[in-house]
Design an enzyme around this catalytic site. Structure first.
Site, PDB file in Angstrom:
ATOM      1  N   LYS A 165       0.805  -1.215   0.000  1.00 37.08           N
ATOM      2  CA  LYS A 165       0.000   0.000   0.000  1.00 37.08           C
ATOM      3  C   LYS A 165       0.844   1.274   0.000  1.00 37.08           C
ATOM      4  O   LYS A 165       0.374   2.330  -0.406  1.00 37.08           O
ATOM      5  CB  LYS A 165      -0.968   0.008   1.187  1.00 37.08           C
ATOM      6  CG  LYS A 165      -1.923  -1.173   1.220  1.00 37.08           C
ATOM      7  CD  LYS A 165      -2.614  -1.375  -0.112  1.00 37.08           C
ATOM      8  CE  LYS A 165      -3.629  -2.504  -0.151  1.00 37.08           C
ATOM      9  NZ  LYS A 165      -3.294  -3.745   0.549  1.00 37.08           N
ATOM     10  N   TYR A 201     -12.151 -14.488   3.207  1.00 35.44           N
ATOM     11  CA  TYR A 201     -11.296 -13.328   3.461  1.00 35.44           C
ATOM     12  C   TYR A 201     -10.931 -13.216   4.943  1.00 35.44           C
ATOM     13  O   TYR A 201     -11.811 -13.247   5.807  1.00 35.44           O
ATOM     14  CB  TYR A 201     -11.985 -12.029   3.019  1.00 35.44           C
ATOM     15  CG  TYR A 201     -11.153 -10.815   3.374  1.00 35.44           C
ATOM     16  CD1 TYR A 201     -10.057 -10.457   2.600  1.00 35.44           C
ATOM     17  CD2 TYR A 201     -11.437 -10.055   4.511  1.00 35.44           C
ATOM     18  CE1 TYR A 201      -9.265  -9.374   2.948  1.00 35.44           C
ATOM     19  CE2 TYR A 201     -10.653  -8.971   4.863  1.00 35.44           C
ATOM     20  CZ  TYR A 201      -9.560  -8.636   4.072  1.00 35.44           C
ATOM     21  OH  TYR A 201      -8.774  -7.572   4.416  1.00 35.44           O
ATOM     22  N   TYR A 257      -2.953 -12.165   3.322  1.00 37.76           N
ATOM     23  CA  TYR A 257      -2.529 -11.890   1.941  1.00 37.76           C
ATOM     24  C   TYR A 257      -1.284 -12.678   1.514  1.00 37.76           C
ATOM     25  O   TYR A 257      -1.362 -13.558   0.664  1.00 37.76           O
ATOM     26  CB  TYR A 257      -2.244 -10.392   1.769  1.00 37.76           C
ATOM     27  CG  TYR A 257      -3.425  -9.508   1.999  1.00 37.76           C
ATOM     28  CD1 TYR A 257      -4.420  -9.381   1.037  1.00 37.76           C
ATOM     29  CD2 TYR A 257      -3.562  -8.778   3.176  1.00 37.76           C
ATOM     30  CE1 TYR A 257      -5.511  -8.560   1.236  1.00 37.76           C
ATOM     31  CE2 TYR A 257      -4.654  -7.947   3.388  1.00 37.76           C
ATOM     32  CZ  TYR A 257      -5.623  -7.844   2.412  1.00 37.76           C
ATOM     33  OH  TYR A 257      -6.698  -7.031   2.620  1.00 37.76           O
TER      34      TYR A 257
HETATM   35  C1  PLP Z   1      -3.990  -5.000   0.463  1.00 36.08           C
HETATM   36  C2  PLP Z   1      -2.989  -6.065   0.428  1.00 36.08           C
HETATM   37  C3  PLP Z   1      -2.886  -6.922  -0.677  1.00 36.08           C
HETATM   38  C4  PLP Z   1      -3.814  -6.849  -1.852  1.00 36.08           C
HETATM   39  O1  PLP Z   1      -3.546  -5.742  -2.646  1.00 36.08           O
HETATM   40  P1  PLP Z   1      -4.657  -5.137  -3.617  1.00 36.08           P
HETATM   41  O2  PLP Z   1      -3.981  -4.044  -4.301  1.00 36.08           O
HETATM   42  O3  PLP Z   1      -5.778  -4.676  -2.725  1.00 36.08           O
HETATM   43  O4  PLP Z   1      -5.136  -6.233  -4.481  1.00 36.08           O
HETATM   44  C5  PLP Z   1      -1.883  -7.861  -0.681  1.00 36.08           C
HETATM   45  N1  PLP Z   1      -1.029  -7.981   0.353  1.00 36.08           N
HETATM   46  C6  PLP Z   1      -1.104  -7.196   1.433  1.00 36.08           C
HETATM   47  C7  PLP Z   1      -0.144  -7.417   2.546  1.00 36.08           C
HETATM   48  C8  PLP Z   1      -2.083  -6.210   1.517  1.00 36.08           C
HETATM   49  O5  PLP Z   1      -2.145  -5.431   2.591  1.00 36.08           O
END
Ligand code: PLP
Length: 338
Positions: free
Chosen positions: A54, A268, A294
């Site tokens: 991010k 999720y 993630y």
């Molecule tokens: C938000 C996030 C993702 C996913 O990214 P997107 O751009 O929302 O698809 C992947 N890994 C981590 C650690 C995240 O915080």
């Protein structure tokens, strides 16, 4: 090759949060275990406030916020969202305040989930938390955030909302168009690239960046939130919106979009035995941390793709580590070894 994409990109307002390219590392022990040549792009090390993918996306949002004269950033996400924590860090770095709206997306989580990890870090960053009872209602969450922004405006503040829903400019994806360029400036030796696919900004941006450079390497998006069909549709939409944003014609083809949901269950933000095994394998094998929401799911997806033969043995594989490690602490009751 659509090199003009990068010229267009350079015209967007942008903050500089990364101090340079993130490391690209070879993982020798996991390579031997999995029968591929495994590399990792360390986007967990993007520098600011706990790092992660991010931070790249926020360079463009904070640039736009600065141009708009904002003094407060508003953003919405899950209770353990890395995005809202990273936004709080980015706001702090830019001398702005932040309001983080936490949604009730993951049912049945305990005390550590509600207060540790990213929630704790965001408080240290001086963020204000507000709560939204819904979980799967992007439009509702955005509307609540906009209402909050309107109240701040009445008080004379200058809020900037980072929206969640698909109907907005995919500014965050621009950060991953650049990440693709960053990797390709170092090497284009990979046979396959694996990356998490949540909102799709990371997956969509990276894929679009590669294809704009004329690189045809398959990019496998590992679903962390929706099933593969829903995520495929989302990626098509992001591809169109990204082209729109850059004032050009869409340049991704449907055949470029690969989504996989074998690691998604039970849903999720919920941990499975498969994801726990993937997290332990990376920690014990290479001394690196992954998170359960993630990057751990994405690595479980890497293992599945190799085991199913979709990625052939002997391939050179790039796993994009998008961070999320602060959330580990919020999941300690689910992940405790033994
Ligand atoms: C938000 C996030 C993702 C996913 O990214 P997107 O751009 O929302 O698809 C992947 N890994 C981590 C650690 C995240 O915080």
């Amino acid at each position: 090759m659509q090199a003009d994409i990068f010229d267009r990109l350079a015209a967007f307002p942008r903050e500089q949060f990364l101090t340079g390219p993130t490391p690209l590392e070879h993982l020798p022990r996991l390579s031997a275990q999995l029968g591929v040549e495994l590399w990792i792009k360390r986007d967990d090390l993007t520098g600011l406030g706990g790092g992660g993918n991010k931070i790249r996306q926020l360079e463009f949002y904070l640039g736009a916020a600065r141009d708009a004269g904002a003094d407060t950033i508003l953003i919405t996400g899950a209770v353990q969202s890395n995005y809202v924590r990273a936004a709080a860090a980015a706001a702090a770095r830019c001398g702005m305040k932040s309001v983080l709206q936490l949604e009730d997306r993951v049912p049945g989580m305990g005390a550590a989930y509600q207060s540790s990890g990213n929630v704790f870090l965001a408080k240290l960053l001086g963020a204000e938390h507000v709560f939204y009872p819904g979980g799967e209602d992007e439009a509702g969450a955005d509307a609540a955030l906009n209402d909050h922004a309107a109240r701040l405006r009445q008080e004379g503040r200058h809020p900037y909302v980072i929206p969640l829903g698909l109907g907005n400019k995919p500014l965050g994806a621009l950060g991953y168009v650049i990440a693709a360029q960053e990797v390709m400036e170092e090497t284009n030796m990979f046979d396959a690239i694996v990356i998490p696919s949540g909102s799709g900004a990371t997956h969509g941006g990276f894929l679009a960046g590669l294809r704009a450079l004329g690189v045809g390497t398959p990019v496998h998006g590992i679903c962390v939130r929706r099933d593969r069909a829903a995520q495929f549709a989302r990626l098509k939409e992001i591809s169109d919106r990204l082209a729109d944003l850059l004032g050009t014609r869409p340049w991704l083809r449907e055949a470029d979009i690969h989504t996989h949901d074998s690691a998604l269950a039970p849903g999720y933000g919920l941990v499975s035995e498969k994801v726990m095994r993937a997290i332990r394998m990376m920690a014990e094998g290479e001394g690196l941390f992954l998170d359960p929401v993630y990057s751990g799911k994405c690595f479980a997806g890497v293992i599945d793709l190799i085991e199913s033969g979709e990625i052939a043995r002997g391939s050179k594989v790039l796993f994009v580590h998008t961070g999320g490690v602060p959330a580990l602490f919020a999941y300690q009751d689910d992940l405790r070894p033994g």
